[in-house]
Enzyme design. Structure first.
Site, PDB file in Angstrom:
ATOM      1  N   SER A 171       0.837  -1.200   0.000  1.00  0.00           N
ATOM      2  CA  SER A 171       0.000   0.000   0.000  1.00  0.00           C
ATOM      3  C   SER A 171       0.872   1.250   0.000  1.00  0.00           C
ATOM      4  CB  SER A 171      -0.895   0.022   1.234  1.00  0.00           C
ATOM      5  OG  SER A 171      -1.347   1.340   1.464  1.00  0.00           O
ATOM      6  N   HIS A 182      -1.008  -1.231  -4.337  1.00  0.00           N
ATOM      7  CA  HIS A 182      -2.318  -0.839  -3.805  1.00  0.00           C
ATOM      8  C   HIS A 182      -2.345   0.677  -3.581  1.00  0.00           C
ATOM      9  CE1 HIS A 182      -5.939  -1.791  -1.277  1.00  0.00           C
ATOM     10  NE2 HIS A 182      -5.527  -0.795  -0.502  1.00  0.00           N
ATOM     11  N   ASP A 241      -4.449   3.872  -2.135  1.00  0.00           N
ATOM     12  CA  ASP A 241      -5.525   4.219  -1.210  1.00  0.00           C
ATOM     13  C   ASP A 241      -6.037   5.617  -1.527  1.00  0.00           C
ATOM     14  OD1 ASP A 241      -5.865   1.975   0.669  1.00  0.00           O
ATOM     15  OD2 ASP A 241      -3.721   2.291   0.994  1.00  0.00           O
ATOM     16  N   MET A 264      -8.621   8.498  -0.719  1.00  0.00           N
ATOM     17  CA  MET A 264      -9.463   8.942   0.405  1.00  0.00           C
ATOM     18  C   MET A 264      -9.966  10.359   0.149  1.00  0.00           C
ATOM     19  SD  MET A 264      -7.177   7.581   3.581  1.00  0.00           S
ATOM     20  CE  MET A 264      -6.453   5.943   3.593  1.00  0.00           C
ATOM     21  N   HIS A 280      -8.087   1.243  -4.326  1.00  0.00           N
ATOM     22  CA  HIS A 280      -9.062   1.115  -3.229  1.00  0.00           C
ATOM     23  C   HIS A 280      -9.697   2.478  -2.992  1.00  0.00           C
ATOM     24  CE1 HIS A 280      -9.476   0.202   1.404  1.00  0.00           C
ATOM     25  NE2 HIS A 280     -10.657   0.336   0.811  1.00  0.00           N
ATOM     26  N   MET A 310     -11.840   4.892  -1.095  1.00  0.00           N
ATOM     27  CA  MET A 310     -12.523   5.177   0.171  1.00  0.00           C
ATOM     28  C   MET A 310     -13.170   6.545   0.006  1.00  0.00           C
ATOM     29  SD  MET A 310      -9.564   3.623   2.603  1.00  0.00           S
ATOM     30  CE  MET A 310      -8.431   3.645   1.219  1.00  0.00           C
ATOM     31  N   MET A 346     -11.801  -5.537   5.047  1.00  0.00           N
ATOM     32  CA  MET A 346     -10.956  -4.617   5.825  1.00  0.00           C
ATOM     33  C   MET A 346     -10.706  -5.218   7.207  1.00  0.00           C
ATOM     34  SD  MET A 346     -10.140  -1.945   3.999  1.00  0.00           S
ATOM     35  CE  MET A 346      -9.288  -1.122   5.353  1.00  0.00           C
ATOM     36  N   ASP A 365      -6.808  -6.091   4.101  1.00  0.00           N
ATOM     37  CA  ASP A 365      -6.135  -4.787   4.147  1.00  0.00           C
ATOM     38  C   ASP A 365      -6.208  -4.228   5.568  1.00  0.00           C
ATOM     39  OD1 ASP A 365      -5.082  -2.301   3.581  1.00  0.00           O
ATOM     40  OD2 ASP A 365      -6.752  -1.643   2.312  1.00  0.00           O
TER      41      ASP A 365
HETATM   42  C1  DX5 Z   1      -6.273   1.906   5.356  1.00  0.00           C
HETATM   43  C2  DX5 Z   1      -5.798   1.523   3.984  1.00  0.00           C
HETATM   44  C3  DX5 Z   1      -4.702   0.549   3.971  1.00  0.00           C
HETATM   45  C4  DX5 Z   1      -3.453   0.977   4.713  1.00  0.00           C
HETATM   46  C5  DX5 Z   1      -2.910  -0.249   5.370  1.00  0.00           C
HETATM   47  O1  DX5 Z   1      -7.397   2.687   5.235  1.00  0.00           O
HETATM   48  O2  DX5 Z   1      -6.882   0.992   3.218  1.00  0.00           O
HETATM   49  O3  DX5 Z   1      -4.387   0.141   2.641  1.00  0.00           O
HETATM   50  O4  DX5 Z   1      -2.464   1.542   3.923  1.00  0.00           O
HETATM   51  O5  DX5 Z   1      -1.848   0.104   6.162  1.00  0.00           O
HETATM   52  P1  DX5 Z   1      -1.180  -0.895   7.189  1.00  0.00           P
HETATM   53  O6  DX5 Z   1      -0.686  -2.070   6.394  1.00  0.00           O
HETATM   54  O7  DX5 Z   1      -0.071  -0.069   7.774  1.00  0.00           O
HETATM   55  O8  DX5 Z   1      -2.225  -1.273   8.181  1.00  0.00           O
HETATM   56 ZN    ZN Z   2      -6.371   0.085   1.241  1.00  0.00          ZN
END
Ligand code: DX5
Ligand code: ZN
Length: 219
Positions: A6, A31, A33, A35, A64, A66, A135, A173
């Site tokens: 990620s 990956h 993220d 947001m 991903h 969010m 998750m 994740d």
């Molecule tokens: C959290 C993200 C993850 C995050 C995971 O909202 O979706 O992808 O980067 O991070 P770690 O592996 O540090 O928990």
């Molecule tokens: Zn993620």
């Protein structure tokens, strides 16, 4: 096992170099993220950043989302170069339509569930997805503690998929690290996302090897 690092825990000032280093270390997925500061408290990057990195990377872009009402942005992420687009079941009122649209646009479709969301939310859309993201932390931040009820959720989902004969990947994740890799795989996971437990331990080829050793594979 597929390992999908990620980028949330990478150096955002050096994204091009980070992507190149992942490829050099033998990774095949990455990956992203995304947001929006509304579905989750944090804000990261959007399609323009992905598009500019797409030209420099052959990695599989696992994106991903969010974000609230992801249906507003599907084409933008496709044009930016997403290979797989994952939407949260909690973020849209019309989940089946969104998933069908992702496939119609030529991407693989994924659906994500927050830790508190039941698998039953997916009962009528499992034919519309290539992957389910379970998750194992509440989304929004890296470096959180893995939530243990995730194991039972993975086992239950694997049973449902097998009973229906569906070829759908299970991605996990949040809080994934070499110590819990074996149990995650035994429970039925296929794709493991790791942010802090991957990027905080360079060099990446060695870290990848540590995850693979934990998985019991020698790829
Ligand atoms: C959290 C993200 C993850 C995050 C995971 O909202 O979706 O992808 O980067 O991070 P770690 O592996 O540090 O928990
Ligand atoms: Zn993620």
């Amino acid at each position: 096992m597929i390992l999908s690092p990620s980028l949330l825990s990478s150096d955002f000032g050096r994204l091009a170099e980070e992507l190149a280093a992942l490829e050099e270390a033998g990774l095949s997925w990455v990956h992203w993220d995304i947001m929006d500061g509304s579905f989750v408290p944090n804000i990261t990057v959007g399609p323009p950043v992905i598009a500019s990195l797409r030209q420099r990377s052959g990695l599989f872009f696992d994106v991903h989302l969010m974000i609230e009402a992801p249906e507003r942005h599907l084409a933008a992420f496709r044009d930016a170069g997403a290979d797989m687009l994952i939407v949260h079941a909690e973020a849209t009122l019309h989940l089946q339509r969104v998933l069908a649209e992702i496939r119609r646009l030529g991407m693989q479709a994924g659906v994500a569930l927050n830790p508190a969301s039941p698998l039953s939310l997916l009962e009528y859309v499992l034919d519309d997805v290539d992957m389910v993201l379970v998750m194992s932390v509440n989304p929004g931040f890296g470096g959180q503690r893995f939530l243990f009820p995730t194991y039972a959720k993975i086992r239950n989902l694997r049973e449902i998929l097998d009973a229906r004969g569906l070829n759908v990947k299970i991605q996990i994740d949040g809080g994934v690290e070499p110590d819990n890799v074996a149990e995650l795989l035994r429970s039925g996971a296929d794709v493991l996302v790791s942010g802090s437990a991957f990027f905080n331990f360079p060099p990446y080829a060695q870290r990848r090897a540590a995850f693979e050793k934990a998985a019991g594979t020698t790829k």
